[in-house]
Design a protein around this motif. Sequence first.
Motif, mmCIF file in Angstrom:
data_model
loop_
_atom_site.group_PDB
_atom_site.id
_atom_site.type_symbol
_atom_site.label_atom_id
_atom_site.label_comp_id
_atom_site.label_asym_id
_atom_site.label_seq_id
_atom_site.Cartn_x
_atom_site.Cartn_y
_atom_site.Cartn_z
ATOM 1 N N ASP A 559 -10.084 -13.736 -2.098
ATOM 2 C CA ASP A 559 -9.153 -13.710 -3.230
ATOM 3 C C ASP A 559 -7.690 -13.827 -2.798
ATOM 4 O OD1 ASP A 559 -11.299 -13.366 -4.983
ATOM 5 O OD2 ASP A 559 -11.248 -11.175 -4.767
ATOM 6 N N ASN A 609 -8.445 -4.065 2.407
ATOM 7 C CA ASN A 609 -8.629 -4.954 1.247
ATOM 8 C C ASN A 609 -8.446 -4.191 -0.052
ATOM 9 O OD1 ASN A 609 -9.264 -7.718 0.626
ATOM 10 N ND2 ASN A 609 -11.149 -6.972 -0.317
ATOM 11 N N ARG A 610 -8.916 -2.934 -0.071
ATOM 12 C CA ARG A 610 -8.767 -2.103 -1.264
ATOM 13 C C ARG A 610 -7.286 -1.827 -1.537
ATOM 14 N NH1 ARG A 610 -11.019 1.981 0.639
ATOM 15 N NH2 ARG A 610 -13.113 1.089 0.536
ATOM 16 N N TRP A 612 -4.783 -3.642 -0.514
ATOM 17 C CA TRP A 612 -4.119 -4.898 -0.875
ATOM 18 C C TRP A 612 -4.323 -5.212 -2.353
ATOM 19 C CZ3 TRP A 612 -5.954 -9.668 -2.609
ATOM 20 C CH2 TRP A 612 -5.020 -10.722 -2.564
ATOM 21 N N ARG A 613 -5.533 -4.972 -2.858
ATOM 22 C CA ARG A 613 -5.811 -5.230 -4.274
ATOM 23 C C ARG A 613 -4.991 -4.300 -5.172
ATOM 24 N NH1 ARG A 613 -10.519 -8.132 -5.403
ATOM 25 N NH2 ARG A 613 -11.738 -8.734 -3.564
ATOM 26 N N LYS A 616 -1.507 -5.431 -5.326
ATOM 27 C CA LYS A 616 -1.399 -6.649 -6.109
ATOM 28 C C LYS A 616 -1.396 -6.346 -7.603
ATOM 29 C CE LYS A 616 -3.529 -11.207 -6.609
ATOM 30 N NZ LYS A 616 -4.676 -12.079 -6.228
ATOM 31 N N ARG A 617 -2.193 -5.314 -8.027
ATOM 32 C CA ARG A 617 -2.248 -4.956 -9.445
ATOM 33 C C ARG A 617 -0.996 -4.224 -9.901
ATOM 34 N NH1 ARG A 617 -7.922 -3.972 -8.419
ATOM 35 N NH2 ARG A 617 -7.437 -1.808 -7.886
#
Length: 618
Positions: A559, A609-610, A612-613, A616-617
């Motif tokens: 993603d 990754n968690r 980073w998400r 991003k939100r």
Amino acid sequence: SEEPDWNEEMSIFQKRISRPNQLATLRELESKTHVGKVLYVKDGLAIISGLNTDAPVGTKLSFVTGAIGVLTWHRSNNLAFAVILGGASSIKVGDPVECKIIGVLQVVDESTGPSTKKEYELVSAPAGDDLFGRAVNFSGVPQAVGAVADAAATEATTVGFRKTRPLLNQQVNIDSREQITECLLTGVKGLDILTPLGRGMNLLVMGPRGSGKTTLAIDAVLAQANSGVRCVYASLGRSPEQLGELVSVLRKGGAQANTAIVASASGSTLGQDLATIHAACSIGERVRDEGGHALVVLDTVKPLIDAWDGFIHGLTNLGSNVVLEGLMKDSMGRDIMIPSDEDDEKLVDYHGMLVSGAVAQRRGFLSTLFMRAAKLNRTGGGGSMTLLPLVPGRCATGVKKKIGMSKYETLTEDQKVKIKAALEAKAKLETSFEFASPGEIETEVVEEFISIADGQVVLDSARSPDGCYAVNPKLSITRVGTRAYCKAMAEIAPQVRLDLAQAEDARKFSLVPDDPMIKKFDGYSKRIAAALLQPRYQPASLEEQVVTLLAIQKGFTNDVPPEQTRAYITGALRCVNAAAFSSLQELAQTRILTAAAERKVLDALADHNRMWREDKRS
């Protein structure tokens, strides 16, 4: 006691007294030493006729003026090519030159009787340990670095002669070699992942000017700072200031003390440039012969083909008959004189290939350098010398230009056939020479280099805006294959090339441009390309490369927009280093990715990754 066999005793006695006297034979051979004559001399190169035909390549040549040269190639039984190492300006056409004999080997064969063999003096290159951490020329004279000369350069002295090797050493025979199975990590992601370098390989680094070849080579040298691999860097055409910049980069990276630099300054003759390349190889061979491992960078090998072209140009000036002399051999290896009305394109057998006589000569000359790379077997000490020759030029892409015939619809069919044939011939000619920009080697010669080497890593012509260089995964190949991977890489790196090939096939054969599968493959290949971009003078450790591959192959970057991939990977590396430090240390020491270590790395990547998400939100 048993009666002696007096006939046998007398036979032994006669053989002994029939053996040639050492001094008498030497005097006889000295009187038979052939005195050659200079036919052509220019830019440190010479063509000589009449030298001893049994003198090996590398033999020291003495000119009447006092100049010294080295026998570089036997064109024929009568003609030889030579490189002048000093005093080239004093040599004139017609000057005498000879090879000096230093001894005679005597052999007594039961069937043929006594015989003698001449031993010639070879040109030696310095190869001592005191060369490391210094910049010298091919004669061991310290060179000026930056605005100030090396302290030893102010003294008229040479260094490195405690140990020597022949300047033009013979290549290692096949029985003394060992299969290449040991990895030499370079810190260059595109090389270590796509085209692994094995100890003892000869891997070309090619690309147009400005593509990053020198930067890649320096990165490979920096990566050896604490690896136990000694490095030799042949630097050609640099000014003292530019040489100082190279030394500064190596010093900052902790690799200066581990690197010997053999330099020829800008303005050196072609012969001196060629001697510089070979002298660097001689240092690497000394390390190899003592059981060590050496990485030799040749920046650049253009003087090799320029020297050959210079020799052929000199032959052309001597006449067409001389140009053709020695191209053909009979079954006994003797020259066949080719009539002047025939060309030099007649095919001959060269190591199982049918090539023209001219190409066979050129390939043999080029191989004297490239085949010096080798991995010795255990009997020979197990050492290795790895070559990274930098080739300024481009290989053939295999992409053919489409011939458009739509504008010729009004012509007859016969006319169309003729026009198409002419356009195809023009396109073929353009393909052969369109890449030969000033300062680059023609594609035809580059392809010949490729056919001799163990593989090549090809750099894309354009760098990224921040100066990173990129390896072309399609054109970069190795003939050694996966044997050159370390164990950790062997498990995950080969999949990258397969994935990229699958992505290209999907784009090529898809009938629906907006196919989601095409977009998926396209995004993957772009993320791989971004991850493999190499910032200059920042070699990537094995741990960094393994984490990068796992992040992409396990779907953590699916993603992530391709343009953000590098930033994502940088953050992931920090996270994994903090959460799985011991696993990365184990990987660095053993070069093996255990299942337990992989789990810890994947857990750390999942945490990153968690985060980073979430960022991003927000």
